[in-house]
Design a protein around this motif. Structure first.
Motif, PDB file in Angstrom:
ATOM      1  N   ASP A 646       7.180  51.047  38.237  1.00  0.00           N
ATOM      2  CA  ASP A 646       8.536  51.029  37.685  1.00  0.00           C
ATOM      3  C   ASP A 646       8.669  51.963  36.490  1.00  0.00           C
ATOM      4  O   ASP A 646       9.703  52.619  36.296  1.00  0.00           O
ATOM      5  CB  ASP A 646       8.903  49.591  37.291  1.00  0.00           C
ATOM      6  N   LYS A 647       7.614  52.045  35.668  1.00  0.00           N
ATOM      7  CA  LYS A 647       7.662  52.902  34.480  1.00  0.00           C
ATOM      8  C   LYS A 647       7.793  54.366  34.870  1.00  0.00           C
ATOM      9  O   LYS A 647       8.571  55.126  34.270  1.00  0.00           O
ATOM     10  CB  LYS A 647       6.402  52.673  33.653  1.00  0.00           C
ATOM     11  N   LEU A 648       7.068  54.788  35.895  1.00  0.00           N
ATOM     12  CA  LEU A 648       7.155  56.172  36.351  1.00  0.00           C
ATOM     13  C   LEU A 648       8.526  56.488  36.922  1.00  0.00           C
ATOM     14  O   LEU A 648       9.098  57.559  36.663  1.00  0.00           O
ATOM     15  CB  LEU A 648       6.062  56.435  37.402  1.00  0.00           C
ATOM     16  N   LEU A 649       9.091  55.558  37.706  1.00  0.00           N
ATOM     17  CA  LEU A 649      10.411  55.793  38.306  1.00  0.00           C
ATOM     18  C   LEU A 649      11.477  55.949  37.230  1.00  0.00           C
ATOM     19  O   LEU A 649      12.325  56.851  37.305  1.00  0.00           O
ATOM     20  CB  LEU A 649      10.762  54.639  39.243  1.00  0.00           C
ATOM     21  N   ARG A 650      11.459  55.089  36.253  1.00  0.00           N
ATOM     22  CA  ARG A 650      12.469  55.180  35.193  1.00  0.00           C
ATOM     23  C   ARG A 650      12.267  56.441  34.338  1.00  0.00           C
ATOM     24  O   ARG A 650      13.233  57.018  33.831  1.00  0.00           O
ATOM     25  CB  ARG A 650      12.436  53.927  34.333  1.00  0.00           C
ATOM     26  N   LYS A 651      11.028  56.864  34.174  1.00  0.00           N
ATOM     27  CA  LYS A 651      10.773  58.096  33.432  1.00  0.00           C
ATOM     28  C   LYS A 651      11.317  59.294  34.190  1.00  0.00           C
ATOM     29  O   LYS A 651      11.927  60.204  33.600  1.00  0.00           O
ATOM     30  CB  LYS A 651       9.264  58.245  33.201  1.00  0.00           C
ATOM     31  N   LEU A 652      11.133  59.323  35.514  1.00  0.00           N
ATOM     32  CA  LEU A 652      11.696  60.391  36.330  1.00  0.00           C
ATOM     33  C   LEU A 652      13.212  60.419  36.238  1.00  0.00           C
ATOM     34  O   LEU A 652      13.827  61.481  36.086  1.00  0.00           O
ATOM     35  CB  LEU A 652      11.270  60.200  37.795  1.00  0.00           C
ATOM     36  N   LEU A 653      13.836  59.230  36.330  1.00  0.00           N
ATOM     37  CA  LEU A 653      15.293  59.168  36.284  1.00  0.00           C
ATOM     38  C   LEU A 653      15.828  59.649  34.939  1.00  0.00           C
ATOM     39  O   LEU A 653      16.763  60.455  34.877  1.00  0.00           O
ATOM     40  CB  LEU A 653      15.745  57.726  36.562  1.00  0.00           C
ATOM     41  N   SER A 654      15.256  59.172  33.850  1.00  0.00           N
ATOM     42  CA  SER A 654      15.763  59.529  32.521  1.00  0.00           C
ATOM     43  C   SER A 654      15.555  61.016  32.222  1.00  0.00           C
ATOM     44  O   SER A 654      16.453  61.682  31.702  1.00  0.00           O
ATOM     45  CB  SER A 654      15.072  58.675  31.457  1.00  0.00           C
ATOM     46  N   LYS A 655      14.381  61.569  32.570  1.00  0.00           N
ATOM     47  CA  LYS A 655      14.139  62.985  32.312  1.00  0.00           C
ATOM     48  C   LYS A 655      15.057  63.863  33.142  1.00  0.00           C
ATOM     49  O   LYS A 655      15.571  64.889  32.671  1.00  0.00           O
ATOM     50  CB  LYS A 655      12.673  63.327  32.629  1.00  0.00           C
ATOM     51  N   GLY A 656      15.297  63.464  34.409  1.00  0.00           N
ATOM     52  CA  GLY A 656      16.194  64.255  35.238  1.00  0.00           C
ATOM     53  C   GLY A 656      17.625  64.240  34.738  1.00  0.00           C
ATOM     54  O   GLY A 656      18.330  65.249  34.799  1.00  0.00           O
ATOM     55  N   LEU A 657      18.085  63.093  34.218  1.00  0.00           N
ATOM     56  CA  LEU A 657      19.444  63.017  33.679  1.00  0.00           C
ATOM     57  C   LEU A 657      19.603  63.897  32.444  1.00  0.00           C
ATOM     58  O   LEU A 657      20.708  64.391  32.167  1.00  0.00           O
ATOM     59  CB  LEU A 657      19.785  61.565  33.338  1.00  0.00           C
ATOM     60  N   LYS A 658      18.524  64.094  31.683  1.00  0.00           N
ATOM     61  CA  LYS A 658      18.619  64.900  30.469  1.00  0.00           C
ATOM     62  C   LYS A 658      18.497  66.400  30.752  1.00  0.00           C
ATOM     63  O   LYS A 658      19.124  67.204  30.067  1.00  0.00           O
ATOM     64  CB  LYS A 658      17.519  64.484  29.486  1.00  0.00           C
ATOM     65  N   ARG A 659      17.727  66.778  31.782  1.00  0.00           N
ATOM     66  CA  ARG A 659      17.366  68.186  31.948  1.00  0.00           C
ATOM     67  C   ARG A 659      17.923  68.838  33.203  1.00  0.00           C
ATOM     68  O   ARG A 659      17.799  70.048  33.368  1.00  0.00           O
ATOM     69  CB  ARG A 659      15.838  68.327  31.964  1.00  0.00           C
ATOM     70  N   ASP A 660      18.520  68.064  34.126  1.00  0.00           N
ATOM     71  CA  ASP A 660      18.972  68.629  35.399  1.00  0.00           C
ATOM     72  C   ASP A 660      20.422  68.209  35.638  1.00  0.00           C
ATOM     73  O   ASP A 660      20.719  67.022  35.787  1.00  0.00           O
ATOM     74  CB  ASP A 660      18.072  68.135  36.543  1.00  0.00           C
ATOM     75  N   GLU A 661      21.331  69.186  35.662  1.00  0.00           N
ATOM     76  CA  GLU A 661      22.743  68.874  35.881  1.00  0.00           C
ATOM     77  C   GLU A 661      22.996  68.398  37.300  1.00  0.00           C
ATOM     78  O   GLU A 661      23.830  67.510  37.522  1.00  0.00           O
ATOM     79  CB  GLU A 661      23.587  70.122  35.587  1.00  0.00           C
ATOM     80  N   ALA A 662      22.323  68.991  38.289  1.00  0.00           N
ATOM     81  CA  ALA A 662      22.493  68.540  39.672  1.00  0.00           C
ATOM     82  C   ALA A 662      22.019  67.094  39.835  1.00  0.00           C
ATOM     83  O   ALA A 662      22.635  66.293  40.544  1.00  0.00           O
ATOM     84  CB  ALA A 662      21.719  69.460  40.617  1.00  0.00           C
ATOM     85  N   TRP A 663      20.926  66.754  39.176  1.00  0.00           N
ATOM     86  CA  TRP A 663      20.413  65.377  39.203  1.00  0.00           C
ATOM     87  C   TRP A 663      21.425  64.424  38.577  1.00  0.00           C
ATOM     88  O   TRP A 663      21.670  63.322  39.081  1.00  0.00           O
ATOM     89  CB  TRP A 663      19.091  65.355  38.459  1.00  0.00           C
ATOM     90  N   LEU A 664      22.043  64.838  37.476  1.00  0.00           N
ATOM     91  CA  LEU A 664      23.055  64.012  36.812  1.00  0.00           C
ATOM     92  C   LEU A 664      24.276  63.819  37.697  1.00  0.00           C
ATOM     93  O   LEU A 664      24.808  62.702  37.808  1.00  0.00           O
ATOM     94  CB  LEU A 664      23.445  64.664  35.480  1.00  0.00           C
ATOM     95  N   ALA A 665      24.728  64.896  38.353  1.00  0.00           N
ATOM     96  CA  ALA A 665      25.886  64.776  39.246  1.00  0.00           C
ATOM     97  C   ALA A 665      25.581  63.865  40.429  1.00  0.00           C
ATOM     98  O   ALA A 665      26.413  63.029  40.823  1.00  0.00           O
ATOM     99  CB  ALA A 665      26.302  66.162  39.736  1.00  0.00           C
ATOM    100  N   SER A 666      24.377  63.989  41.000  1.00  0.00           N
ATOM    101  CA  SER A 666      23.993  63.107  42.115  1.00  0.00           C
ATOM    102  C   SER A 666      23.929  61.655  41.664  1.00  0.00           C
ATOM    103  O   SER A 666      24.321  60.746  42.408  1.00  0.00           O
ATOM    104  CB  SER A 666      22.645  63.542  42.688  1.00  0.00           C
ATOM    105  N   TYR A 667      23.448  61.429  40.447  1.00  0.00           N
ATOM    106  CA  TYR A 667      23.368  60.062  39.946  1.00  0.00           C
ATOM    107  C   TYR A 667      24.759  59.461  39.748  1.00  0.00           C
ATOM    108  O   TYR A 667      24.994  58.299  40.070  1.00  0.00           O
ATOM    109  CB  TYR A 667      22.598  60.052  38.637  1.00  0.00           C
ATOM    110  N   GLU A 668      25.694  60.252  39.244  1.00  0.00           N
ATOM    111  CA  GLU A 668      27.066  59.744  39.078  1.00  0.00           C
ATOM    112  C   GLU A 668      27.711  59.443  40.422  1.00  0.00           C
ATOM    113  O   GLU A 668      28.402  58.431  40.580  1.00  0.00           O
ATOM    114  CB  GLU A 668      27.886  60.769  38.303  1.00  0.00           C
ATOM    115  N   GLU A 669      27.498  60.303  41.409  1.00  0.00           N
ATOM    116  CA  GLU A 669      28.030  60.034  42.742  1.00  0.00           C
ATOM    117  C   GLU A 669      27.381  58.793  43.341  1.00  0.00           C
ATOM    118  O   GLU A 669      28.048  57.984  44.002  1.00  0.00           O
ATOM    119  CB  GLU A 669      27.780  61.241  43.646  1.00  0.00           C
ATOM    120  N   TYR A 670      26.096  58.636  43.123  1.00  0.00           N
ATOM    121  CA  TYR A 670      25.386  57.468  43.653  1.00  0.00           C
ATOM    122  C   TYR A 670      25.929  56.177  43.036  1.00  0.00           C
ATOM    123  O   TYR A 670      26.156  55.195  43.739  1.00  0.00           O
ATOM    124  CB  TYR A 670      23.897  57.634  43.359  1.00  0.00           C
TER     125      TYR A 670
END
Length: 844
Positions: A646-670
């Motif tokens: 769980d710690k690794l998954l949340r770290k991936l999610l948080s880092k992607g939201l900070k550094r990747d705009e496409a990741w952030l847009a996909s997360y908002e759509e999700y």
């Protein structure tokens, strides 16, 4: 049973009533209230009513008064109110005001119990069981409409506290609940249809829509599936879906005017149009399929009725003509009716189909679902009676209809068959208007049939009711929703030939060449939901890339100008042309192979050389390859990431939201698709985060931030293990060094004590044959002294006493020597000797 026996039986029942004791909880536990229950059940049997019918009115009234006088002896929660209502019904009848008052008091008592103790599940179960009892069911038909509605509303608020099985049982056993739900559903459907008909004009304001949507929060609407009329349920869902779709597209501004509209719309979509699991919200897909089905059915039924029943055909034409306003010679905008959205033409068509369909009730189509293409095809069948504007969005009456397009009576048709002359151009039409033709150009008959044969006139083949037209034939073309707008923007810059191959079939449904593509929007972006029967869920740009139609801005070539040149010249081109001219003049011919042209998109092109390839098969292969690639990507993601961490998954999610705009847009759509308002990942569970990462990590797994987290996580584990091993080795080494230092210090102390003892001046005992000096002594000294063991007498002292300095045995030795450890047996002997000495000293 005789009248005398009936009277004696009533007298015995009166005696039992008089001898009853008052009901109490203690007596009920002790089992002394069995008579109360037996009498209560007997009063509601059919035998008791027959007995009362045999006696005269006086004895009947006296007995009922005895019952009323002893009502207080029965259970006040379950028995007193039913017996009071029964006495009022038998004395005054079902239409009496007193009977209605007694029944209303019983219902109010039950609702008060729910209101005061409704939070207790046992109380709700007891009230529901009493409502399901035969005694209460006896008085349900006597209740007025308002009383039945109050009862249904009160029970509906607490019905969700029961289990699913009990809920279905209550909805089936209490007709007022399903009737109330059906009434609310019908009223909301009517209000929504009225609002859609005139929105956004008054009185269809945002506040009115908000009030209607708030009414849908009634608890009984959660159980609308219990309504048995399927057409009413479907009409309700279609009206709700059309209203919510309007709030997303053309009425989006209303959410800013009335702030509650957005939250109400999301709640209704979650309640009525969300499937638990991976599908999530399905409103757009469901509404699109329903509209397609309704329009196909309307078109088919209309074509059949108009082809086989000319009388009904003429009846429909006259009804439609009455709906059009009059034309004006001075005002060119007069007389038009819109074909888009809710219109009177669609309502008249649906009413005509309902009346003409046999058997009655076999046709069903909700209001405001007929598309513009369906209405245009209908008007086209009536020939020159109607005309439309160039955009095919409005229609009006044609002032000069062709006489050949009118439908004559059957009698005239049978007597004189008509010739079909060539259709001339209609004079007096306004330029730019389209006068609808009844079919292809009419060709005159070569042979005229004699009147005696009674032949019917030859009718031209009518056009289809659903004309398929290119809605995107030009840039900035017809746009009636958000999907069309985004599609026009995506195709901006494409050639006119390619745009003409994209045809609109319905709302969100288009035909790209030979394939049917369903589009939808998410957060203002255009996505492909389905291609044919294959669900894709990819951005629209991906489809353009697969078909080789991705529009890129053209780069203008800037030619290099040579100094002093007035024009632009390409030296390589000039040289190539000169070489070709020289070869041609010399008689040398060169065969140049034609360059292979790129395949036309959507399977619309025809390959020049055999073998021919089926475009549908090619597209299916591309879809299959894309699906396999997506599966491979998911497998790679599964192997690269430990989804149990769980710690690794949340770290991936948080880092992607900070550094990747496409990741952030996909997360908002999700989050939007799942109906989640809180975007903070800390508030979501592990499954929510893992599902998102599994779906989207394949697109970002090659990026630096993802690699750093995924591969650094494995390196961190190895580094931690190495550090732990090194730490343990250092710890063992320190322990060994500490032990060695401790042993060295103890041995040095012991040697120091032994050296002090040797320097105390005592003579050293030596064996007789042992020489003081070693074998390396010089020969002179050896010759002078010889071997001490053989030359020295036993009584002579050592050399130190003779007078040689430095050779005395009493000389101190400062070198530390390790003393041999005494054996365990010697230690025990020393301890024994010491203890014996101590014992002797104590005796002395």
């Amino acid at each position: 049973m005789t009248q005398h026996f009936a009277a004696s039986w009533l007298q015995s029942l009166s005696g039992k009533l008089e001898s009853l004791t008052q009901w109490s909880w203690t007596s009920n536990k002790q089992g002394s209230c069995a008579t109360h229950r037996n009498l209560f059940r007997e009063f509601f049997t059919a035998t008791f009513q027959k007995t009362l019918a045999l006696v005269d009115e006086t004895k009947k009234t006296e007995f009922l008064k005895v019952v009323e006088r002893n009502l207080y002896k029965f259970d006040e929660l379950t028995q007193q109110f039913p017996l009071g209502c029964l006495c009022a019904l038998l004395q005054h009848g079902k239409d009496s005001a007193l009977t209605q008052e007694k029944v209303a008091a019983w219902v109010d008592f039950l609702l008060e119990r729910l209101h005061s103790r409704g939070w207790e599940r046992n109380t709700v179960s007891e009230v529901v069981e009493e409502c399901m009892s035969p005694q209460f069911q006896k008085f349900l038909p006597l209740m007025e409409e308002a009383l039945r509605g109050r009862l249904a509303d009160g029970l509906g608020r607490h019905l969700e506290k029961l289990g699913a099985e009990m809920q279905s049982k209550v909805l089936e056993g209490l007709p007022p609940l399903s009737e109330r739900a059906e009434h609310i559903m019908a009223s909301c459907t009517k209000e929504l249809n009225q609002w859609l008909e005139s929105a956004p004009r008054f009185p269809s304001t945002p506040m009115v829509l908000a009030d209607t949507l708030m009414r849908m929060e009634h608890p009984l609407l959660k159980f609308f599936t219990a309504v048995k009329d399927a057409n009413k349920k479907e009409s309700f869902l279609v009206a709700v879906a059309l209203a919510l779709q309007g709030l997303r597209t053309r009425f989006r501004w209303m959410c800013a005017a009335e702030l509650d509209l957005e939250s109400l719309g999301k709640e209704l979509q979650r309640r009525f149009f969300t499937v638990e699991g991976q599908q999530g919200p399905v409103m757009e897909m469901w509404l699109s399929s329903r509209l397609k089905k309704y329009n196909i059915e309307v078109a088919t039924r209309t074509a059949n009725l108009m082809a086989h029943d000319p009388i009904r055909n003429e009846q429909l034409r006259r009804r439609l003509e009455q709906l059009f306003p009059g034309r004006s010679d001075t005002d060119s905008e007069a007389g038009w009716l819109h074909l888009d959205g809710p219109t009177r033409l669609a309502d008249a068509l649906l009413n005509w189909l309902t009346e003409s369909s046999t058997p009655a009730g076999s046709f069903f189509c909700p209001q405001h679902t007929v598309a513009r293409e369906t209405l245009f095809g209908l008007l086209q069948r009536f020939g020159r009676h109607f005309e439309t504007d160039p955009r095919l969005s409005r229609a009006r009456l044609n002032p000069r209809p062709s006489p050949e397009s009118t439908v004559p009576s059957l009698e005239s048709q049978a007597q004189t068959p008509k010739m079909l002359p060539a259709s001339p151009a209609v004079a007096g039409t306004v330029p730019g208007q389209i006068v609808l033709s009844a079919g292809p150009p009419k060709v005159p008959l070569l042979l005229k049939a004699p009147p005696a044969m009674g032949l019917l006139p030859v009718r031209p083949t009518p056009p289809p009711l659903l004309p398929i037209r290119p809605v995107l034939s030009q840039q900035g073309g017809e746009v009636d929703n958000l999907v069309d707008l985004l599609l026009n923007e995506a195709l901006d810059g494409m050639s006119l030939e390619m745009r003409s191959k994209i045809l609109k079939l319905g709302h969100g449904v288009y035909r790209f060449g030979t394939k049917e593509v369903t589009l939808h929007t998410q957060n203002g972006r255009l996505f492909v939901y389905r291609i044919g029967e294959v669900v894709r869920q990819v951005p629209f740009q991906t489809l353009l890339q697969e078909e080789g139609l991705l529009v890129t801005p053209k780069q203008k070539a800037v030619p290099a100008l040579t100094p002093g040149a007035s024009g632009v010249a390409d030296a390589s081109s000039v040289a190539r042309i000169a070489l070709q001219a020289k070869q041609i003049s010399a008689g040398v011919t060169t065969t140049v192979r034609a360059a292979a042209l790129p395949p036309a998109p959507f399977g619309s092109g025809r390959p020049a050389d055999p073998p021919r390839t089926d475009p549908q098969a090619l597209m299916s292969k591309r879809v299959e390859a894309a699906t396999k690639a997506m599966d491979v990507s998911k497998q790679i993601v599964r192997r690269s990431v430990n989804f149990d961490d769980d710690k690794l998954l949340r770290k991936l999610l948080s880092k992607g939201l900070k550094r990747d705009e496409a990741w952030l847009a996909s997360y908002e759509e999700y989050c939007t698709a799942r109906g989640v308002s809180k975007r903070d990942q800390r508030h979501h569970d592990k499954d929510f985060v893992a599902t998102f990462i599994e779906q989207n990590l394949a697109n970002s797994i090659s990026k630096d931030w993802a690699k750093k987290i995924i591969y650094a996580h494995d390196g961190d584990k190895k580094e931690k293990k190495d550090k732990k091993d090194k730490k343990e080795k250092d710890k063992d080494k320190r322990k060994k060094d500490k032990k060695r230092k401790a042993s060295d210090s103890s041995s040095s102390n012991e040697n120091l004590g032994s050296s002090n003892a040797a320097s105390s001046g005592l003579p050293m005992d030596m064996p007789m044959a042992m020489s003081v000096y070693g074998h390396g002594m010089p020969m002179a000294m050896g010759g002078m002294m010889g071997h001490l063991g053989n030359m020295m007498p036993m009584h002579l002292p050592m050399l130190g006493d003779v007078g040689m300095p430095g050779v005395s045995a009493e000389t101190e030795d400062h070198r530390t020597r390790k003393r041999a450890k005494p054996d365990r047996g010697e230690k025990d002997k020393e301890k024994t000797k010491k203890s014996d000495k101590v014992g002797k000293a104590s005796k002395e």
